[in-house]
Scaffold this active site. Structure first.
Site, mmCIF file in Angstrom:
data_model
loop_
_atom_site.group_PDB
_atom_site.id
_atom_site.type_symbol
_atom_site.label_atom_id
_atom_site.label_comp_id
_atom_site.label_asym_id
_atom_site.label_seq_id
_atom_site.Cartn_x
_atom_site.Cartn_y
_atom_site.Cartn_z
ATOM 1 N N SER A 206 42.043 -72.488 77.721
ATOM 2 C CA SER A 206 41.124 -73.135 79.152
ATOM 3 C C SER A 206 42.592 -72.993 80.936
ATOM 4 O O SER A 206 41.927 -72.421 81.798
ATOM 5 C CB SER A 206 40.789 -74.476 79.463
ATOM 6 O OG SER A 206 41.865 -75.675 79.296
ATOM 7 N N THR A 207 44.300 -72.993 80.550
ATOM 8 C CA THR A 207 44.544 -72.522 81.368
ATOM 9 C C THR A 207 44.709 -71.537 81.373
ATOM 10 O O THR A 207 44.951 -71.011 83.165
ATOM 11 C CB THR A 207 46.036 -73.445 81.507
ATOM 12 O OG1 THR A 207 45.687 -75.253 80.139
ATOM 13 C CG2 THR A 207 46.834 -73.619 81.925
ATOM 14 N N GLU B 139 48.849 -64.160 70.100
ATOM 15 C CA GLU B 139 49.761 -64.521 71.226
ATOM 16 C C GLU B 139 51.225 -64.648 70.989
ATOM 17 O O GLU B 139 51.763 -64.409 72.004
ATOM 18 C CB GLU B 139 49.532 -66.160 70.830
ATOM 19 C CG GLU B 139 47.793 -66.825 71.887
ATOM 20 C CD GLU B 139 47.799 -68.124 71.750
ATOM 21 O OE1 GLU B 139 46.780 -67.884 72.321
ATOM 22 O OE2 GLU B 139 48.267 -68.523 71.340
#
Ligand code: 5RP
Length: 226
Positions: free
Chosen positions: A34-35, A107
């Site tokens: 979400s960030t 990531e």
């Protein structure tokens, strides 16, 4: 300031942080969550200034493309000047737990390919010692029980994330109770469990810059590289 406003504030600070890197030819690494989504939405205002992005998940690729930002495969992009991503926990050494969104393997790959890792969090993510957040591990499905047994031997309480399949077709095992006081050593030890694709500790390649949104604004911390 509520948590959503903090995410917006830290995403805006990240755009400022990488402003000099938004130049013709640049390819930006972009994280998941979400960030990171707040960051993507603000990055869209600058899409004419850089060439493309490398995404750490299918969801991030779709969001970038939805804004008209070109997404490259990492193999086409080579090394990246900067990677921007969130985290689930961060300690004073800028070691991280990531993988709450299940995207930890990609990531970690994008972070490894990046010269600079800018981590963006709100102040609820800052801890003295990592480990209150259950550590996610990406696991090959046929090795599930083998890995869970190994994690129990390390003192952990592993749990398969129900109904979740990673972008790579694997499971996520969330693990409480591990002693993570030496994050680099733990990261290596967990990598050695056969069947683990990746674990969510980012200590061998921690963040370089940490932006933390709190009630008083956004604080910037740099990793001590000495
Ligand atoms: C996804 C991640 C995210 O960065 C992490 O879960 C933080 O997410 P959010 O910004 O939604 O709190 O590691 O795999």
């Amino acid at each position: 300031m509520d948590q959503a406003s903090k995410k917006q504030a830290v995403a805006a600070a990240a755009v400022e942080q990488i402003r000099e890197q938004l130049v013709r030819g640049a390819v930006i690494g972009v994280g998941t969550g979400s960030t990171a989504n707040c960051f993507i939405d603000l990055l869209a205002d600058h899409k004419g200034r850089f060439d493309a992005a490398v995404a750490s998940s299918n969801a991030t690729a779709a969001r970038l493309e939805g804004h008209g930002i070109r997404v490259l495969d990492l193999n086409e992009a080579g090394s990246l000047a900067v990677y921007v991503d969130g985290a689930d926990e961060v300690d004073v050494g800028l070691n991280l737990i990531k993988g709450g969104g299940g995207a930890l393997t990609r990531e970690k790959i994008v972070a490894a390919a990046s010269e600079n890792f800018v981590c963006i969090v709100d102040d609820s993510k800052c801890v003295d010692v990592l480990g209150a957040f259950p550590l996610p591990l990406e696991v090959i499905p046929m090795a599930r029980e083998l890995v869970m047994s190994g994690l129990r031997d390390f003192g952990g309480q592993p749990q398969v994330r129900a109904g979740f399949v990673t972008d790579n077709g694997n499971l996520i095992v969330d693990t409480k109770g591990l002693d993570l006081r030496d994050p680099p050593a733990c990261e290596r030890r967990l990598n050695d469990l056969v069947g683990v694709v990746c674990n969510g500790l980012f200590a061998l390649r921690p963040a370089d810059v940490l932006l933390i949104a709190g009630a008083a604004g956004v604080e910037r911390r740099l990793r001590n590289r000495s």
